[in-house]
Structure formats: structure tokens, C-alpha cells
Design a protein around this motif. Structure first.
Motif, mmCIF file in Angstrom:
data_model
loop_
_atom_site.group_PDB
_atom_site.id
_atom_site.type_symbol
_atom_site.label_atom_id
_atom_site.label_comp_id
_atom_site.label_asym_id
_atom_site.label_seq_id
_atom_site.Cartn_x
_atom_site.Cartn_y
_atom_site.Cartn_z
ATOM 1 N N UNK A 176 -5.203 -1.269 -0.127
ATOM 2 C CA UNK A 176 -4.223 -1.737 0.693
ATOM 3 C C UNK A 176 -2.987 -1.128 0.488
ATOM 4 N N UNK A 177 -2.312 -0.392 1.279
ATOM 5 C CA UNK A 177 -1.249 0.414 0.997
ATOM 6 C C UNK A 177 -0.126 -0.030 1.846
ATOM 7 N N UNK A 178 1.132 -0.584 1.310
ATOM 8 C CA UNK A 178 2.076 -0.889 1.938
ATOM 9 C C UNK A 178 3.482 -0.697 1.313
ATOM 10 N N UNK A 179 4.723 -0.429 1.744
ATOM 11 C CA UNK A 179 5.991 -0.426 1.264
ATOM 12 C C UNK A 179 6.538 -1.858 1.490
ATOM 13 N N UNK A 180 7.693 -1.776 2.061
ATOM 14 C CA UNK A 180 8.671 -2.890 2.268
ATOM 15 C C UNK A 180 8.393 -3.977 1.209
ATOM 16 N N UNK A 181 7.853 -5.112 1.810
ATOM 17 C CA UNK A 181 7.852 -6.349 1.124
ATOM 18 C C UNK A 181 6.438 -6.242 0.313
ATOM 19 N N UNK A 182 5.487 -5.549 0.691
ATOM 20 C CA UNK A 182 4.336 -5.288 0.329
ATOM 21 C C UNK A 182 3.074 -6.561 0.408
ATOM 22 N N UNK A 183 3.657 -7.377 1.384
ATOM 23 C CA UNK A 183 2.789 -8.594 1.590
ATOM 24 C C UNK A 183 1.277 -8.247 2.038
ATOM 25 N N UNK A 197 -7.504 -3.004 -4.080
ATOM 26 C CA UNK A 197 -6.634 -2.160 -5.078
ATOM 27 C C UNK A 197 -5.367 -1.996 -4.084
ATOM 28 N N UNK A 198 -4.154 -2.572 -4.571
ATOM 29 C CA UNK A 198 -2.989 -2.627 -3.836
ATOM 30 C C UNK A 198 -2.264 -1.205 -4.314
ATOM 31 N N UNK A 199 -1.623 -0.616 -3.140
ATOM 32 C CA UNK A 199 -0.827 0.689 -3.451
ATOM 33 C C UNK A 199 0.741 0.419 -2.991
ATOM 34 N N UNK A 200 1.622 0.000 -3.900
ATOM 35 C CA UNK A 200 2.955 0.186 -3.368
ATOM 36 C C UNK A 200 3.372 1.406 -2.893
ATOM 37 N N UNK A 201 4.175 1.554 -1.787
ATOM 38 C CA UNK A 201 4.768 2.618 -1.489
ATOM 39 C C UNK A 201 6.234 2.837 -1.473
ATOM 40 N N UNK A 205 13.741 0.228 3.248
ATOM 41 C CA UNK A 205 15.114 0.273 3.599
ATOM 42 C C UNK A 205 15.643 0.028 1.800
ATOM 43 N N UNK A 206 17.001 0.256 1.763
ATOM 44 C CA UNK A 206 17.460 0.060 0.279
ATOM 45 C C UNK A 206 17.155 -0.999 -0.597
ATOM 46 N N UNK A 207 17.090 -2.198 -0.190
ATOM 47 C CA UNK A 207 16.740 -3.359 -1.215
ATOM 48 C C UNK A 207 15.104 -3.056 -1.591
ATOM 49 N N UNK A 208 14.398 -2.088 -0.829
ATOM 50 C CA UNK A 208 13.238 -1.983 -1.289
ATOM 51 C C UNK A 208 12.979 -1.231 -2.754
ATOM 52 N N UNK A 209 14.130 -0.616 -3.142
ATOM 53 C CA UNK A 209 14.404 0.098 -4.369
ATOM 54 C C UNK A 209 13.153 1.231 -4.603
ATOM 55 N N UNK A 210 13.095 1.812 -3.599
ATOM 56 C CA UNK A 210 11.879 2.809 -3.942
ATOM 57 C C UNK A 210 10.533 2.607 -3.927
ATOM 58 N N UNK A 211 10.309 1.338 -3.657
ATOM 59 C CA UNK A 211 8.651 0.786 -3.722
ATOM 60 C C UNK A 211 8.639 -0.063 -4.790
ATOM 61 N N UNK A 212 9.964 -0.625 -5.681
ATOM 62 C CA UNK A 212 9.742 -1.583 -6.907
ATOM 63 C C UNK A 212 9.494 -2.844 -6.352
ATOM 64 N N UNK A 213 9.992 -3.066 -5.022
ATOM 65 C CA UNK A 213 10.017 -4.429 -4.123
ATOM 66 C C UNK A 213 8.398 -4.698 -4.128
ATOM 67 N N UNK A 214 7.866 -3.802 -3.329
ATOM 68 C CA UNK A 214 6.523 -3.889 -2.990
ATOM 69 C C UNK A 214 5.766 -3.989 -4.319
ATOM 70 N N UNK A 215 5.956 -3.227 -5.293
ATOM 71 C CA UNK A 215 5.060 -3.201 -6.679
ATOM 72 C C UNK A 215 5.275 -4.604 -7.377
#
Length: 256
Positions: A176-183, A197-201, A205-215
Motif C-alpha cells: 500500500x503506497x501513499x503520501x499525504x496523511x498515509x491513511x 506492507x505500507x510505503x509512505x511516499x 504539501x508542506x505539512x507532510x514533511x517529505x513523507x514523514x507525516x505518512x510514515x
């Protein structure tokens, strides 16, 4: 171990001087080959069932082709090269047979396996996640798995995901591959009876911190079957999904 030593070992097995288990253990312990700039693990396929993978980023085309040639010459039918820059394709393909996918940036040197087993679903939340998803999908296919792609099926229009319930519920492994909020990973985990197997991308936008929010969201998933790889690590997800599928494909599963 050169060919002469290999033949001697096989003769010892044939004569009963060495057991088959002991011979297999000796082969698994075989050393690497030192090329100066790389120590090529020629026996990883024996130890782990999958030959060494070449990480292509920051390697020169000459280095990539030299490593690939040694792996192919040692009996590996194909070699996967990840994060391969398009500028390296011409030189490497002049040295070894090569198929290159520009979206995933994966090259497969040699002859890819014709075997296909089980079912791995690769799902993205959005179209922007496809490059990372393709890295997972192409890796899994190169390792001999059937892959079903379900793209642009994120939670902002969840009916798009539910339209693929049959594939999700009969997969042996899901990426499952997702950015943004990674839901996406949590929702898929609530539908599946196999590892997800989840893959944060780094998409967002800015508050996603380059994938950290999804991670962080994926690490905190309330779905018990979800595990997480690093940001944008499609290769790692495809590799793990292949290992899961290889272990599970003998299990009885319903067919939609």
C-alpha cells in the motif's frame, strides 16, 4: 570455489564422503569476489533464495555492468538493478542483456524468470505515488510473482478502493503506497487477511514533511497486519512482499 573445487565437492558427495547437507552448507559459506570497488556476493542466491540486488544510484555505468556480469557469469539467471539512472542504460546494455523500466528506474539484466506465482496487490492512494509503486511492482515481478496493480484508489474516494475488494481479499501480500496523511494502509489492512506492507511516499504539501507525516501515520496504524518500510522504498516493499508470497503461495485461498 572454482569449477575444479566444485567438482571435487560433488564427487565427495557422490562417494558418500560428504553428506548433501554438509555440501550445501559449504556452498552457503562461500566467500565474495573482490572487484576492488565492490565485493560481489556470488552465493547470496544459495543462502537466501534471491541473488544480490545492485543499488544503481551513485554507481558508474562501468561499476554496474562489472557487478552484473560477475553475477550473471556465476550462474544467476537475472540481476535486478534499482535506482538506475537512464544515462547508464546504453553503456550497461552494451555489456549485458538489459531490460529497463523508466518509471520504476529498475533494470533487469540477463533473462528474467518466466515463473509467476501467487498474487501480490500493489495499491496507490494517488497517481503521484505510481513511480514508487512501480518500483515495488517491477521488483516483485522480476522475482517471479504475479502482480495486480490498483492505482489511484485513495481514501478521498474510497469507493474506488472497494471496487477491488476481491483482489484485496485474495492476495497473498499487499503493498500500500501513499503520501499525504498515509491513511490508505490502515483501510487496506482492515479489508485484507494477509500482510500489508505500507510505503509512505514523499508526495504531499508542506505539512507532510517529505513523507514523514505518512510514515508516522502508518507506524501508528490500528490495523494489526500493517508493517512499514522507509519513505519511497518501493524496492524494499516489493522484495518483502515477494518473500511473503513465496511462503504463502501453497496455502489454500478462495478464487474470486
Amino acid at each position: 570455489m572454482d569449477e575444479t573445487e566444485m567438482r571435487m565437492l560433488l564427487e565427495e558427495v557422490a562417494s558418500g564422503q560428504v553428506s548433501a547437507d554438509e555440501a550445501a552448507l559449504r556452498l552457503k559459506r562461500e566467500p565474495f569476489e573482490d572487484l576492488g570497488f565492490a565485493k560481489v556476493d556470488l552465493h547470496r542466491g544459495i543462502r537466501q533464495g534471491i541473488p544480490e540486488i545492485i543499488y544503481g544510484a551513485t554507481k558508474t555505468p562501468e561499476q554496474i555492468s562489472s557487478i552484473a556480469k560477475r553475477l550473471l557469469d556465476n550462474g544467476n539467471g537475472s540481476v535486478i538493478i534499482t535506482r538506475m539512472d537512464p544515462s547508464a542504460v546504453d553503456l550497461v546494455s552494451a555489456e549485458v542483456p538489459l531490460r529497463y523500466d523508466g518509471i520504476s528506474r529498475i533494470g533487469v539484466a540477463g533473462t528474467p524468470t518466466a515463473e509467476r506465482r501467487g498474487k501480490i496487490c500493489v495499491i496507490t492512494a494517488g497517481t503521484s505515488d505510481i513511480p514508487v509503486a512501480e518500483e515495488a511492482a517491477v521488483t516483485a515481478e522480476a522475482l517471479g510473482n504475479n502482480v495486480v496493480r490498483i492505482y489511484d484508489a485513495g481514501v478521498s474516494g474510497i469507493h474506488r478502493l472497494l471496487a477491488h475488494s476481491d483482489d484485496i481479499m485474495t492476495a497473498e501480500a499487499i503493498v500500500a503506497v501513499a503520501g499525504m496523511e498515509g491513511a490508505l494502509a490502515s483501510v487496506v489492512g482492515g479489508l485484507a487477511d494477509c500482510p500489508v506492507i505500507a510505503v509512505p511516499t514523499s508526495v504531499g504539501y508542506g505539512a507532510s514533511f517529505g513523507g514523514v507525516a505518512a510514515l508516522l501515520a502508518m507506524l501508528n496504524s490500528c490495523s494489526s497486519c500493517v508493517s512499514v518500510v522507509n519513505i519511497d522504498n518501493g524496492f524494499g516493499a516489493g522484495y518483502i512482499a515477494s518473500l511473503v508470497n513465496r511462503s504463502a503461495c501453497g496455502r489454500d485461498r478462495p478464487t474470486p
